[in-house]
Design an enzyme around this catalytic site. Structure first.
Site, PDB file in Angstrom:
ATOM      1  N   HIS A 100      -1.581  -3.423  -2.776  1.00  0.00           N
ATOM      2  CA  HIS A 100      -0.651  -4.278  -2.045  1.00  0.00           C
ATOM      3  C   HIS A 100      -1.413  -5.453  -1.453  1.00  0.00           C
ATOM      4  O   HIS A 100      -2.552  -5.292  -0.986  1.00  0.00           O
ATOM      5  CB  HIS A 100       0.018  -3.511  -0.907  1.00  0.00           C
ATOM      6  CG  HIS A 100       0.608  -2.202  -1.323  1.00  0.00           C
ATOM      7  ND1 HIS A 100       1.549  -2.097  -2.304  1.00  0.00           N
ATOM      8  CD2 HIS A 100       0.387  -0.935  -0.863  1.00  0.00           C
ATOM      9  CE1 HIS A 100       1.890  -0.826  -2.445  1.00  0.00           C
ATOM     10  NE2 HIS A 100       1.193  -0.104  -1.587  1.00  0.00           N
ATOM     11  N   GLU A 117      -0.432   0.548   4.971  1.00  0.00           N
ATOM     12  CA  GLU A 117       0.326   1.782   5.155  1.00  0.00           C
ATOM     13  C   GLU A 117      -0.601   2.936   5.509  1.00  0.00           C
ATOM     14  O   GLU A 117      -1.828   2.822   5.452  1.00  0.00           O
ATOM     15  CB  GLU A 117       1.115   2.116   3.886  1.00  0.00           C
ATOM     16  CG  GLU A 117       0.261   2.323   2.652  1.00  0.00           C
ATOM     17  CD  GLU A 117       1.073   2.355   1.363  1.00  0.00           C
ATOM     18  OE1 GLU A 117       2.097   1.647   1.276  1.00  0.00           O
ATOM     19  OE2 GLU A 117       0.664   3.066   0.439  1.00  0.00           O
ATOM     20  N   HIS A 175      -5.148   2.285  -4.897  1.00  0.00           N
ATOM     21  CA  HIS A 175      -4.743   3.632  -4.528  1.00  0.00           C
ATOM     22  C   HIS A 175      -3.694   4.195  -5.469  1.00  0.00           C
ATOM     23  O   HIS A 175      -3.009   3.454  -6.169  1.00  0.00           O
ATOM     24  CB  HIS A 175      -4.189   3.666  -3.098  1.00  0.00           C
ATOM     25  CG  HIS A 175      -2.947   2.843  -2.915  1.00  0.00           C
ATOM     26  ND1 HIS A 175      -2.974   1.495  -2.635  1.00  0.00           N
ATOM     27  CD2 HIS A 175      -1.630   3.186  -2.971  1.00  0.00           C
ATOM     28  CE1 HIS A 175      -1.742   1.042  -2.518  1.00  0.00           C
ATOM     29  NE2 HIS A 175      -0.907   2.050  -2.729  1.00  0.00           N
ATOM     30  N   ARG A 195       1.144  -3.023  -9.852  1.00  0.00           N
ATOM     31  CA  ARG A 195       0.613  -1.899 -10.628  1.00  0.00           C
ATOM     32  C   ARG A 195      -0.569  -2.355 -11.481  1.00  0.00           C
ATOM     33  O   ARG A 195      -0.459  -3.294 -12.263  1.00  0.00           O
ATOM     34  CB  ARG A 195       1.691  -1.321 -11.543  1.00  0.00           C
ATOM     35  CG  ARG A 195       2.866  -0.693 -10.836  1.00  0.00           C
ATOM     36  CD  ARG A 195       3.748   0.090 -11.823  1.00  0.00           C
ATOM     37  NE  ARG A 195       5.067   0.304 -11.247  1.00  0.00           N
ATOM     38  CZ  ARG A 195       6.156  -0.356 -11.613  1.00  0.00           C
ATOM     39  NH1 ARG A 195       6.098  -1.245 -12.581  1.00  0.00           N
ATOM     40  NH2 ARG A 195       7.309  -0.111 -11.027  1.00  0.00           N
TER      41      ARG A 195
END
Length: 319
Positions: A100, A117, A175, A195
């Site tokens: 991200h 996050e 991740h 992705r």
């Protein structure tokens, strides 16, 4: 409005990698689709949570914030834009390897917030893995070669996943969530996901999902980080700090008996029940909660009492 703890209707998201634990374990739905995500508290455009209790029942969160943002959000949030998104995820099979953007790059490339996050593992199969960050120093050139020859996962750090584990995922960090994991996710309000690798799989129509290799490499942080798996105290009736960063601050709160929670912050508070069940009491009102519930405590709600009835544990969130 008179402030009170607010509960919301979950927003279910069907995913290629989703399973049925959101249905059978958390009772989030009675439908049989492979739901990968349950958005517990959202003001994402087009996906605004709906209140299920109290004075604001049946109103959308966006409508509530339009009229009551000062009482709910507090002075640390300007305007009525809710900065966080709370989810549960059920990964029957692994998610893609992804990244991200941070706030700066997300503004440039996606006109949105970045996406930092954290994850709290709620259940995990014996062989469950978390893939998080580069194992060693990495470069764009090495990553491009590894993507071509199929060895990219060899460069990613792997963790065994156990219930109760917490992982911090700063924007820019590569991740993936492995198979057999159910977790709670606290993130910035953003859907900016790129992705990098999708395990060479296809969707139900036989088509590979889109990859965003150029975008991923553009926003990637190539330097490995320390302390992304979080170790923290677990003292009962105490806010045990887990993550303390600019986008959100979280603590682990295991309950025994009753605990008085005061709002000492310039923002709202969020409680996510990760184990057991209990009650929350304010003034002369009581609301039950159980594992899988998320409660929003408005800024104007000064004090509540939390009462454990069966080993309740909570994640406490504020700005």
């Amino acid at each position: 409005m008179k402030p009170y703890p607010i509960k919301f209707e979950p927003i279910l998201q069907e995913k290629l990698w989703g399973g049925n634990k959101l249905k059978h374990v958390f009772n989030k739905t009675d439908r049989d689709e492979n739901f990968g995500e349950s958005w517990e508290l959202s003001n994402v455009e087009g996906f605004s949570s709906v209140v299920t209790n109290g004075e604001l029942k049946n109103q959308s969160f966006s409508e509530v914030l339009k009229h009551h943002h000062k009482e709910i959000l507090g002075p640390k949030v300007s305007g009525s834009d809710f900065p966080l998104l709370i989810k549960f995820l059920d990964a029957k099979i692994p998610l893609s390897l992804q990244v991200h953007p941070d706030d700066e790059r997300a503004k440039i490339y996606a006109d949105s917030r970045g996406k930092t996050e954290m994850w709290i593992i709620l259940s995990a199969e014996p062989d469950a893995k978390i893939y998080l960050d580069w194992a060693n120093s990495m470069t764009k050139e090495k990553a491009e070669i590894a993507l071509k020859d199929g060895s990219i996962m060899d460069y990613v750090k792997t963790y065994d996943a156990q219930p109760g584990d917490c992982f911090f995922v700063p924007a820019g960090t590569v991740h993936a969530i492995g198979k057999g994991i159910v977790l709670a996710e606290i993130q910035q309000t953003s859907d900016s996901t790129y992705r990098l690798f999708d395990w060479n799989r296809v969707d139900k129509n036989g088509n590979p999902r889109d990859l965003h290799i150029e975008e991923s490499l553009r926003v990637m942080d190539w330097n490995p980080k320390e302390n992304l798996k979080k170790y923290f105290s677990k003292e009962q009736n105490q806010l045990n700090p887990v993550v303390n960063e600019k986008h959100f601050k979280t603590s682990y709160l295991p309950l025994e008996g009753a605990f008085e929670l005061e709002n000492k912050y310039d923002s709202f508070q969020i409680l996510i029940c990760t184990e057991g069940f209990g009650k929350i009491q304010w003034e002369n009102e009581i609301l039950a909660f159980q594992k899988g519930d998320t409660l929003l405590l408005p800024f104007a709600l000064n004090k509540v009492s939390l009462i454990s009835e069966n080993g309740a544990s909570l994640i406490h969130v504020h700005l």
